[in-house]
Design a protein around this motif. Structure first.
Motif, PDB file in Angstrom:
ATOM      1  N   TYR A 107     118.212 -77.069-141.780  1.00 21.23           N
ATOM      2  CA  TYR A 107     118.639 -75.674-141.978  1.00 21.23           C
ATOM      3  C   TYR A 107     120.096 -75.499-141.543  1.00 21.23           C
ATOM      4  O   TYR A 107     120.914 -74.896-142.253  1.00 21.23           O
ATOM      5  N   ASN A 108     120.431 -76.068-140.396  1.00 19.89           N
ATOM      6  CA  ASN A 108     121.794 -75.992-139.872  1.00 19.89           C
ATOM      7  C   ASN A 108     122.785 -76.660-140.818  1.00 19.89           C
ATOM      8  O   ASN A 108     123.850 -76.108-141.140  1.00 19.89           O
ATOM      9  N   ARG A 109     122.438 -77.852-141.285  1.00 22.66           N
ATOM     10  CA  ARG A 109     123.358 -78.586-142.158  1.00 22.66           C
ATOM     11  C   ARG A 109     123.472 -77.934-143.538  1.00 22.66           C
ATOM     12  O   ARG A 109     124.520 -77.999-144.181  1.00 22.66           O
ATOM     13  N   GLY A 110     122.401 -77.296-143.987  1.00 15.96           N
ATOM     14  CA  GLY A 110     122.496 -76.576-145.259  1.00 15.96           C
ATOM     15  C   GLY A 110     123.485 -75.431-145.179  1.00 15.96           C
ATOM     16  O   GLY A 110     124.305 -75.211-146.086  1.00 15.96           O
ATOM     17  N   LEU A 111     123.422 -74.676-144.066  1.00 21.08           N
ATOM     18  CA  LEU A 111     124.358 -73.564-143.881  1.00 21.08           C
ATOM     19  C   LEU A 111     125.777 -74.081-143.689  1.00 21.08           C
ATOM     20  O   LEU A 111     126.738 -73.509-144.215  1.00 21.08           O
ATOM     21  N   LYS A 112     125.921 -75.189-142.959  1.00 25.96           N
ATOM     22  CA  LYS A 112     127.235 -75.803-142.775  1.00 25.96           C
ATOM     23  C   LYS A 112     127.825 -76.209-144.128  1.00 25.96           C
ATOM     24  O   LYS A 112     129.010 -75.967-144.413  1.00 25.96           O
ATOM     25  N   ALA A 146     131.374 -80.767-146.518  1.00 22.81           N
ATOM     26  CA  ALA A 146     130.255 -80.038-147.105  1.00 22.81           C
ATOM     27  C   ALA A 146     129.245 -81.003-147.706  1.00 22.81           C
ATOM     28  O   ALA A 146     128.034 -80.856-147.532  1.00 22.81           O
ATOM     29  N   LYS A 147     129.734 -82.018-148.420  1.00 20.70           N
ATOM     30  CA  LYS A 147     128.831 -82.998-149.037  1.00 20.70           C
ATOM     31  C   LYS A 147     128.050 -83.757-147.973  1.00 20.70           C
ATOM     32  O   LYS A 147     126.830 -83.978-148.114  1.00 20.70           O
ATOM     33  N   THR A 148     128.726 -84.149-146.903  1.00 19.08           N
ATOM     34  CA  THR A 148     128.044 -84.870-145.824  1.00 19.08           C
ATOM     35  C   THR A 148     126.929 -84.022-145.221  1.00 19.08           C
ATOM     36  O   THR A 148     125.813 -84.498-144.980  1.00 19.08           O
ATOM     37  N   ALA A 149     127.233 -82.756-144.984  1.00 13.85           N
ATOM     38  CA  ALA A 149     126.236 -81.851-144.397  1.00 13.85           C
ATOM     39  C   ALA A 149     125.073 -81.623-145.350  1.00 13.85           C
ATOM     40  O   ALA A 149     123.899 -81.635-144.947  1.00 13.85           O
ATOM     41  N   LEU A 150     125.368 -81.434-146.626  1.00 13.78           N
ATOM     42  CA  LEU A 150     124.307 -81.164-147.597  1.00 13.78           C
ATOM     43  C   LEU A 150     123.428 -82.390-147.837  1.00 13.78           C
ATOM     44  O   LEU A 150     122.234 -82.259-148.118  1.00 13.78           O
ATOM     45  N   ASP A 151     123.990 -83.570-147.720  1.00 10.97           N
ATOM     46  CA  ASP A 151     123.178 -84.789-147.830  1.00 10.97           C
ATOM     47  C   ASP A 151     122.127 -84.823-146.719  1.00 10.97           C
ATOM     48  O   ASP A 151     120.983 -85.238-146.934  1.00 10.97           O
ATOM     49  N   ILE A 152     122.504 -84.381-145.514  1.00 15.05           N
ATOM     50  CA  ILE A 152     121.545 -84.321-144.406  1.00 15.05           C
ATOM     51  C   ILE A 152     120.514 -83.220-144.657  1.00 15.05           C
ATOM     52  O   ILE A 152     119.322 -83.385-144.414  1.00 15.05           O
ATOM     53  N   ALA A 153     120.988 -82.086-145.159  1.00 14.21           N
ATOM     54  CA  ALA A 153     120.084 -80.957-145.404  1.00 14.21           C
ATOM     55  C   ALA A 153     119.030 -81.299-146.446  1.00 14.21           C
ATOM     56  O   ALA A 153     117.854 -80.952-146.308  1.00 14.21           O
ATOM     57  N   LEU A 154     119.453 -81.975-147.510  1.00 13.63           N
ATOM     58  CA  LEU A 154     118.521 -82.314-148.585  1.00 13.63           C
ATOM     59  C   LEU A 154     117.670 -83.536-148.243  1.00 13.63           C
ATOM     60  O   LEU A 154     116.571 -83.689-148.787  1.00 13.63           O
ATOM     61  N   ALA A 155     118.180 -84.380-147.369  1.00 13.86           N
ATOM     62  CA  ALA A 155     117.434 -85.552-146.878  1.00 13.86           C
ATOM     63  C   ALA A 155     116.823 -86.368-148.006  1.00 13.86           C
ATOM     64  O   ALA A 155     115.689 -86.844-147.920  1.00 13.86           O
ATOM     65  N   GLY A 168     107.900 -72.177-146.593  1.00 16.45           N
ATOM     66  CA  GLY A 168     108.827 -73.163-147.153  1.00 16.45           C
ATOM     67  C   GLY A 168     109.004 -74.373-146.278  1.00 16.45           C
ATOM     68  O   GLY A 168     109.984 -75.115-146.400  1.00 16.45           O
ATOM     69  N   GLY A 169     108.042 -74.624-145.383  1.00 16.33           N
ATOM     70  CA  GLY A 169     108.141 -75.740-144.459  1.00 16.33           C
ATOM     71  C   GLY A 169     108.015 -75.258-143.034  1.00 16.33           C
ATOM     72  O   GLY A 169     108.085 -74.058-142.759  1.00 16.33           O
ATOM     73  N   ASP A 170     107.816 -76.175-142.119  1.00 16.98           N
ATOM     74  CA  ASP A 170     107.653 -75.826-140.709  1.00 16.98           C
ATOM     75  C   ASP A 170     109.004 -75.912-139.998  1.00 16.98           C
ATOM     76  O   ASP A 170     109.436 -76.992-139.596  1.00 16.98           O
ATOM     77  N   TYR A 171     109.650 -74.775-139.831  1.00 17.66           N
ATOM     78  CA  TYR A 171     110.973 -74.754-139.210  1.00 17.66           C
ATOM     79  C   TYR A 171     110.910 -74.483-137.714  1.00 17.66           C
ATOM     80  O   TYR A 171     111.917 -74.142-137.100  1.00 17.66           O
ATOM     81  N   SER A 172     109.712 -74.685-137.149  1.00 12.83           N
ATOM     82  CA  SER A 172     109.639 -74.799-135.692  1.00 12.83           C
ATOM     83  C   SER A 172     109.961 -76.235-135.281  1.00 12.83           C
ATOM     84  O   SER A 172     110.223 -76.506-134.107  1.00 12.83           O
ATOM     85  N   LEU A 173     109.939 -77.152-136.248  1.00 11.36           N
ATOM     86  CA  LEU A 173     110.284 -78.551-135.983  1.00 11.36           C
ATOM     87  C   LEU A 173     111.798 -78.691-135.896  1.00 11.36           C
ATOM     88  O   LEU A 173     112.533 -78.200-136.756  1.00 11.36           O
ATOM     89  N   ILE A 174     112.255 -79.378-134.875  1.00 11.76           N
ATOM     90  CA  ILE A 174     113.700 -79.551-134.671  1.00 11.76           C
ATOM     91  C   ILE A 174     114.321 -80.290-135.853  1.00 11.76           C
ATOM     92  O   ILE A 174     115.448 -79.980-136.270  1.00 11.76           O
ATOM     93  N   ALA A 175     113.586 -81.228-136.426  1.00 13.77           N
ATOM     94  CA  ALA A 175     114.121 -81.967-137.581  1.00 13.77           C
ATOM     95  C   ALA A 175     114.436 -81.030-138.731  1.00 13.77           C
ATOM     96  O   ALA A 175     115.460 -81.190-139.423  1.00 13.77           O
ATOM     97  N   LEU A 197     128.580 -74.113-136.160  1.00  7.77           N
ATOM     98  CA  LEU A 197     127.438 -74.857-136.677  1.00  7.77           C
ATOM     99  C   LEU A 197     127.466 -76.318-136.243  1.00  7.77           C
ATOM    100  O   LEU A 197     126.410 -76.918-135.992  1.00  7.77           O
ATOM    101  N   ASP A 198     128.651 -76.898-136.130  1.00 11.18           N
ATOM    102  CA  ASP A 198     128.743 -78.266-135.620  1.00 11.18           C
ATOM    103  C   ASP A 198     128.293 -78.324-134.163  1.00 11.18           C
ATOM    104  O   ASP A 198     127.619 -79.274-133.743  1.00 11.18           O
ATOM    105  N   SER A 199     128.660 -77.320-133.380  1.00  5.81           N
ATOM    106  CA  SER A 199     128.214 -77.257-131.983  1.00  5.81           C
ATOM    107  C   SER A 199     126.696 -77.142-131.910  1.00  5.81           C
ATOM    108  O   SER A 199     126.040 -77.805-131.094  1.00  5.81           O
ATOM    109  N   ALA A 200     126.120 -76.310-132.789  1.00  2.00           N
ATOM    110  CA  ALA A 200     124.668 -76.164-132.831  1.00  2.00           C
ATOM    111  C   ALA A 200     123.998 -77.468-133.247  1.00  2.00           C
ATOM    112  O   ALA A 200     122.941 -77.838-132.714  1.00  2.00           O
TER     113      ALA A 200
END
Length: 290
Positions: free
Chosen positions: A232-237, A256-265, A220-227, A190-193
């Motif tokens: 999505y990636n950081r939530g799974l991470k 995990a906290k760092t990744a989830l902070d990005i996921a939740l934005a 649940g949102g437009d997940y064709s957007l790279i942002a 997931l970090d590589s992705a």
């Protein structure tokens, strides 16, 4: 007599020509079973769309009863009563599973998707000029994220029994990796992705270069957007690193906290924000997964 023989010979000749005309053309491949070379020789927008559609459809089918019904029945949470298929109960509650592999459908769908994802990842370096460097990075990042998701779903159904992860070579039987090793692999994948998706943004690609199903773009949102794919990636991470922490690798809680902070934005933890994300839709329409 001569006339009759000639007439029969003419009829036979016409029949021979007709048979020859109906023979499969050697210039057209088997469209029901495309070869690996037809999709990995040179990645084009056309076969990218074909592969992405197929991968997401395979994931959707794997999330059906292989992921929900089999484990749910064996844990005594649900029963599936099906008059036409008694094995949903007999092989999960009453008798040993059949060597014929009915319950293998709770295992193989994930790896079918992973094989398709590996094929697509191998094709990215050979993509045609229609794809920019940012597009290639977006494809790699998104597909690696999906690949990690499939591995994790397989692991969820096996837990401490582990799963194989070195499955790229189809001629080699991969060893079973233990749960901590699988989680560490998925965290790294997931970090590589994530690195790829960030490179896509830097390269100017803001939208995935293929059409995604409506469940990925309009519920649940437009997940064709790279942002949003990054979220999505950081939530799974974050989810995987929480489980790494619970398995004894306590340093993973911080990552995990760092990744989830990005996921939740910065979104508040409301019902609406927690409902955000890609969805799998099911339909009774022709060709759909019901």
């Amino acid at each position: 007599m001569t006339y009759i023989i000639k007439k029969h010979l003419a009829a036979l000749a016409c029949l021979t020509l007709a048979i020859g005309a109906c023979k499969d053309s050697t210039s057209v491949g088997d469209l029901n079973n495309p070869s690996l070379g037809s999709v990995s020789g040179a990645l084009t927008p056309g076969n990218l769309q074909l592969l992405i559609t197929g991968i997401l459809d395979q994931e959707r089918r794997a999330v059906d009863y292989p992921f929900l019904v089999f484990p749910g029945t064996m844990s005594r949470d649900i029963w599936r009563l099906d008059n036409s298929e008694s094995r949903f109960l007999t092989e999960t509650l009453e008798l040993p599973p059949s060597p014929g592999g009915f319950l293998a459908r709770g295992y193989t769908p994930y790896f079918i998707a992973i094989r398709a994802e590996n094929n697509l990842l191998d094709a990215v370096p050979k993509a045609t000029v229609e794809f920019s460097a940012g597009d290639k990075a977006a494809i790699s990042g998104f597909v690696r994220t999906l690949k990690a998701q499939e591995y994790y779903r397989a692991l969820e159904t096996r837990d401490t029994l582990g799963i194989p992860i070195a499955v790229k070579d189809q001629n080699v039987v991969a060893p079973i990796a233990c749960k901590p090793a699988v989680l560490a692999y998925l965290s790294s994948l997931l970090d590589s992705a994530y690195t790829d998706l960030q490179a896509a943004q830097t390269g100017g690609t803001t939208t995935f270069p293929a059409t995604l199903p409506s469940g990925w773009t309009s519920i649940g949102g437009d997940y064709s957007l790279i942002a949003n794919q990054i979220r999505y990636n950081r939530g799974l991470k974050g989810k995987i690193d929480v489980y790494r922490g619970l398995a004894g690798n306590t340093a993973s809680f911080a990552t995990a906290k760092t990744a989830l902070d990005i996921a939740l934005a910065g979104d508040p933890a409301t019902a609406a924000s927690l409902a955000a994300g890609p969805y799998y839709q099911y339909s009774t329409a022709s060709g759909e997964a019901p």
